[in-house]
Scaffold this active site. Structure first.
Site, PDB file in Angstrom:
ATOM      1  N   LYS A  53       0.842  -1.203   0.000  1.00  0.00           N
ATOM      2  CA  LYS A  53       0.000   0.000   0.000  1.00  0.00           C
ATOM      3  C   LYS A  53       0.878   1.253   0.000  1.00  0.00           C
ATOM      4  CE  LYS A  53      -3.757  -2.541   2.058  1.00  0.00           C
ATOM      5  NZ  LYS A  53      -4.306  -3.150   3.268  1.00  0.00           N
ATOM      6  N   GLN A  97      -5.093  -1.827   9.343  1.00  0.00           N
ATOM      7  CA  GLN A  97      -4.910  -3.183   8.807  1.00  0.00           C
ATOM      8  C   GLN A  97      -5.494  -4.224   9.764  1.00  0.00           C
ATOM      9  OE1 GLN A  97      -3.592  -3.748   5.722  1.00  0.00           O
ATOM     10  NE2 GLN A  97      -3.938  -5.922   5.942  1.00  0.00           N
ATOM     11  N   ASP A 120     -11.671   1.781   3.421  1.00  0.00           N
ATOM     12  CA  ASP A 120     -11.927   0.333   3.386  1.00  0.00           C
ATOM     13  C   ASP A 120     -13.415   0.043   3.147  1.00  0.00           C
ATOM     14  OD1 ASP A 120      -9.923  -1.612   3.655  1.00  0.00           O
ATOM     15  OD2 ASP A 120      -9.614  -1.134   5.777  1.00  0.00           O
TER      16      ASP A 120
HETATM   17  N1  GUN Z   1      -6.711  -7.439   5.955  1.00  0.00           N
HETATM   18  C1  GUN Z   1      -6.934  -8.220   4.873  1.00  0.00           C
HETATM   19  N2  GUN Z   1      -7.624  -7.567   3.935  1.00  0.00           N
HETATM   20  C2  GUN Z   1      -7.855  -6.331   4.428  1.00  0.00           C
HETATM   21  C3  GUN Z   1      -8.508  -5.171   3.902  1.00  0.00           C
HETATM   22  O1  GUN Z   1      -9.052  -5.154   2.798  1.00  0.00           O
HETATM   23  N3  GUN Z   1      -8.503  -4.085   4.716  1.00  0.00           N
HETATM   24  C4  GUN Z   1      -7.938  -4.091   5.940  1.00  0.00           C
HETATM   25  N4  GUN Z   1      -8.012  -2.978   6.667  1.00  0.00           N
HETATM   26  N5  GUN Z   1      -7.327  -5.134   6.451  1.00  0.00           N
HETATM   27  C5  GUN Z   1      -7.281  -6.242   5.689  1.00  0.00           C
END
Ligand code: GUN
Length: 285
Positions: A53, A97, A120
């Site tokens: 990211k 996350q 998200d």
């Molecule tokens: N962990 C695995 N996939 C995701 C996601 O799409 N967003 C977040 N915040 N954590 C994750």
């Protein structure tokens, strides 16, 4: 006959190209989209996602902040950080996350993120807006699935879409988005009886169950579109989807591989959400 492969990598690069163009146009107006990513603890998979990211932000000209906190961080300290990011002017999107360490209540953290910075799409207000069809920030993986299908030139209107998996992150929201595209949607899950029989009725089969190579050719109608959302790490270190690609591609229509299918789309849609949030914050949409 072997099926057409839908390349998420390629589609993702196309979309990133247009996002980068928009970011340059915004920069001329003095606006730089900003994303804050919060990682608590040292889960290896999460560390990889967070690095990816950060790299995407760098490549596309976004401002990014990564907050790496120790696994023992208290819920109160994490909520205080979220509150600070909610009020920070140079931050348009916040992503915490998941999964979080066991002593932290994930719901409390998600609920604390400002709705307009929830890139998200996990906040209950964004989820509710998705359900009723109002404007919202869409969850990234489901939005990526729809974008992949559309950009592959596949029409969803009137088609029977079968979704296998009912998680809050993928199964439920992707079902709603498919419905919004006028598909007729059936949801299957771990308790579904005669699942292969139902799956074989699908014109479009979306699989998100988290079991490596679970869906074989007996689940697939000849020519059906197959979208594999699975990302399973095998003992040999390789990544496998939920679909047994080798056998299914012999009967299916267009199909996504793993890796290189839905995976690359998720971060691209995160970037797109952050761009949308930035434009809204600056009154540009
Ligand atoms: N962990 C695995 N996939 C995701 C996601 O799409 N967003 C977040 N915040 N954590 C994750």
């Amino acid at each position: 006959m072997t099926a057409t492969i839908i390349s998420g990598k390629q589609v993702s690069e196309e979309i990133r190209g247009s996002i980068a163009g928009e970011v340059r146009a915004l920069a001329a107006k003095g606006v730089v989209p900003g994303l804050a990513v919060v990682l608590v603890g040292e889960d290896p998979a999460s560390q990889v996602y967070v690095r990816n990211k950060e790299k995407a932000c760098h490549d596309l000209g976004f401002y990014s902040e990564v907050h790496r906190l120790p696994a023992e961080t208290s819920q109160a300290d994490l909520l205080a950080l979220v509150d600070r990011l909610n009020r920070k002017g140079d931050i348009d999107g916040i992503l915490v996350q998941l999964p979080l360490p066991g002593h932290i209540d994930e719901k409390a953290v998600i609920n604390a993120i400002a709705v307009d910075k929830d890139v998200d799409g996990f906040h209950p207000v964004n989820v509710g807006n998705l359900v009723i069809g109002d404007d919202s920030l869409l969850p990234c993986t489901p939005a990526g699935v729809i974008e992949l299908i559309k950009r592959a030139g596949i029409s969803l209107s009137g088609k029977h879409a079968v979704v296998i998996g009912r998680s809050n992150i993928v199964g439920k929201p992707v079902s709603l988005l498919l419905q919004r595209e006028n598909a007729t949607v059936t949801m299957c899950h771990s308790r579904t009886e005669r699942m292969a029989e139902i799956a074989r009725q699908a014109d479009v089969l979306v699989v998100a169950i988290g079991r490596a190579n679970f869906i074989d050719a007996s689940y697939v109608k000849p020519g059906a579109v197959v979208i594999d959302v699975g990302m399973n790490r095998l003992e040999n270190g390789k990544l496998a989807g939920d679909v047994d690609f080798e056998s299914v591609k012999e009967v299916s229509g267009p199909i996504t591989p793993v890796p290189g299918g839905v995976g690359p789309m998720t971060i691209t849609m995160l970037m797109q959400n952050t761009l949308i949030a930035a434009k809204r914050h600056h009154g540009l949409v």
